[in-house]
Enzyme design. Sequence first.
Site, PDB file in Angstrom:
ATOM      1  N   GLU A 110      19.539  -6.622   0.355  1.00 35.05           N
ATOM      2  CA  GLU A 110      19.925  -8.036   0.277  1.00 35.05           C
ATOM      3  C   GLU A 110      21.433  -8.285   0.418  1.00 35.05           C
ATOM      4  OE1 GLU A 110      18.264  -9.792  -3.229  1.00 35.05           O
ATOM      5  OE2 GLU A 110      16.209  -9.454  -2.594  1.00 35.05           O
ATOM      6  N   TYR A 160      10.214 -14.040  -2.356  1.00 35.60           N
ATOM      7  CA  TYR A 160       9.838 -14.562  -3.677  1.00 35.60           C
ATOM      8  C   TYR A 160       9.372 -16.008  -3.616  1.00 35.60           C
ATOM      9  CZ  TYR A 160      11.799 -10.370  -5.723  1.00 35.60           C
ATOM     10  OH  TYR A 160      12.032  -9.052  -6.063  1.00 35.60           O
ATOM     11  N   GLU A 219       9.955  -6.187  -1.459  1.00 37.60           N
ATOM     12  CA  GLU A 219       9.899  -6.754  -2.812  1.00 37.60           C
ATOM     13  C   GLU A 219       9.088  -8.035  -2.771  1.00 37.60           C
ATOM     14  OE1 GLU A 219      13.643  -7.468  -4.877  1.00 37.60           O
ATOM     15  OE2 GLU A 219      14.442  -5.564  -4.129  1.00 37.60           O
TER      16      GLU A 219
HETATM   17  C1  BGC Z   1      16.636  -8.132  -6.138  1.00 39.12           C
HETATM   18  C2  BGC Z   1      16.198  -7.514  -7.457  1.00 39.12           C
HETATM   19  C3  BGC Z   1      15.949  -8.602  -8.473  1.00 39.12           C
HETATM   20  C4  BGC Z   1      14.858  -9.508  -7.949  1.00 39.12           C
HETATM   21  C5  BGC Z   1      14.459 -10.634  -8.894  1.00 39.12           C
HETATM   22  C6  BGC Z   1      15.892  -9.384  -5.769  1.00 39.12           C
HETATM   23  O1  BGC Z   1      16.796 -10.309  -5.283  1.00 39.12           O
HETATM   24  O2  BGC Z   1      16.622  -7.189  -5.110  1.00 39.12           O
HETATM   25  O3  BGC Z   1      17.161  -6.604  -7.863  1.00 39.12           O
HETATM   26  O4  BGC Z   1      15.632  -8.089  -9.727  1.00 39.12           O
HETATM   27  O5  BGC Z   1      15.269 -10.104  -6.760  1.00 39.12           O
HETATM   28  O6  BGC Z   1      15.527 -11.497  -9.118  1.00 39.12           O
END
Ligand code: BGC
Length: 451
Positions: free
Chosen positions: A167, A294, A352
């Site tokens: 990121e 996310y 992620e």
């Molecule tokens: C990051 C993580 C973080 C997650 C949740 C991502 O941006 O790579 O390190 O814990 O988001 O905020």
Amino acid sequence: MNRDYRFPDRFLWGAATSAYQIEGSPLADGAGPSIWERFSRTPGRIANGDTGDIATDHYHRFSADVDLMHELGLTSYRFSIAWGRILPEGTGRVNAAGLAFYDRLVDDLLAKNIAPMVTLYHWDLPAALDDRGGWLNRDIANWFAEYAQVAFRSLGDRVPRWVTLNEPWVVMDGGYLHGGLAPGHRNAYEAPNVTHNLLRAHGAAVRAYRAEGKHEIGLVVNLEPKYPASHSPEDEAATQRADAYMNRQYLDPIFRGEYPDELREIFGSAWPEFPASDWPLIQAPIDFLGINYYSRSVTQCAPNEWPVRAARVRQPQHAHTEMDWEVFPAALTRVLLWIKERYGDRPMYITENGAAFYDPPHAIDGRIEDPLRVWYLREHLRAAHDAIRQGVDLRGYFAWSLLDNFEWSHGYAKRFGIVHVNFNTLERTPKSSARFYSEVIRSHGAALAGA
Ligand code: BGC
């Protein structure tokens, strides 16, 4: 309707973590301090004054954690190396004890048939390099390549997938523009230079890998699709700016050899002219792209929001996580298709995806029930499957995160783990989301049907 959600045979089922967030003992065995070591000791920076001193104590418990991954059925594990553990001053002297830790971790993973995916940089710059200007110093491309080479030489025979940076947008935005993350600067003149040096460092590590590496190397970006709040020209333009700033700032340079025009509009006179000779390095071909997804953002024009002049409009009709991030799985499918359309058909991993929801501080009768996280994972895995059905070359999925951990400026207050950590006893308890994910893995995705 019961669909067939089976994933391709060689699809990787993983979970992800990062060094400072889980390891603890950040100065053990000769490691040099990182910018997070400093930042977490700066009053007012981290909720509750938390630090990564103990975190989940993975540094001492890694073997049991690998056993846990094996029990869950993971076929891959994404973790990061703390640069300062193996080069305490960032360059020069190599600390054998630091390397030995990652060496043992990789061997343990392989013994359990779990393929390591190693991130070289997940935000914990050696403090000694910050003293020399950190990401503002053009020399960082060489420092990073030197560090990468040490890692490739000692682990490269056993690590099939490498990630240069996690990121870069967050490194720039959180670290140098808005300052909520280490090193905590707030400077519009610094931000474009940091972006450019991140890209050059990424390219330098890719080149170092090509000189001797036999497997794959890629980059991980966090993407957040932007949807205009209305069709007004102002909101549409703000949405384009927000999209360029967050989603195209790193991918356009790497895959198209140029920065999005909107960045000049956003940064105005703070946007410098960069040497044309930097571009071949930045465009060094990579083997895969990792996407951290996310949430999405419905975006409106907001003249006072410096410097992008765009703001998120909360969508009260949808669920939000403890981070106040809207749950919107369809945008995951959309973003994967968008990459294919804009940057070409290329191998991708979801490196992620996950959610912070409220979980109890300790297990009850040995169990932690987290139905919202089960729902979040199910819907996003379905969305990932939709993308595969529509032709995206998606090769794996990594849940964020394996363990509850140090959530940066939020300290231990936000729990993202599929495995619960009791921060008093450090005991691990797989949550119902881990059990659900295990079922999905065992059935190659078929368990996503129904419900
Ligand atoms: C990051 C993580 C973080 C997650 C949740 C991502 O941006 O790579 O390190 O814990 O988001 O905020």
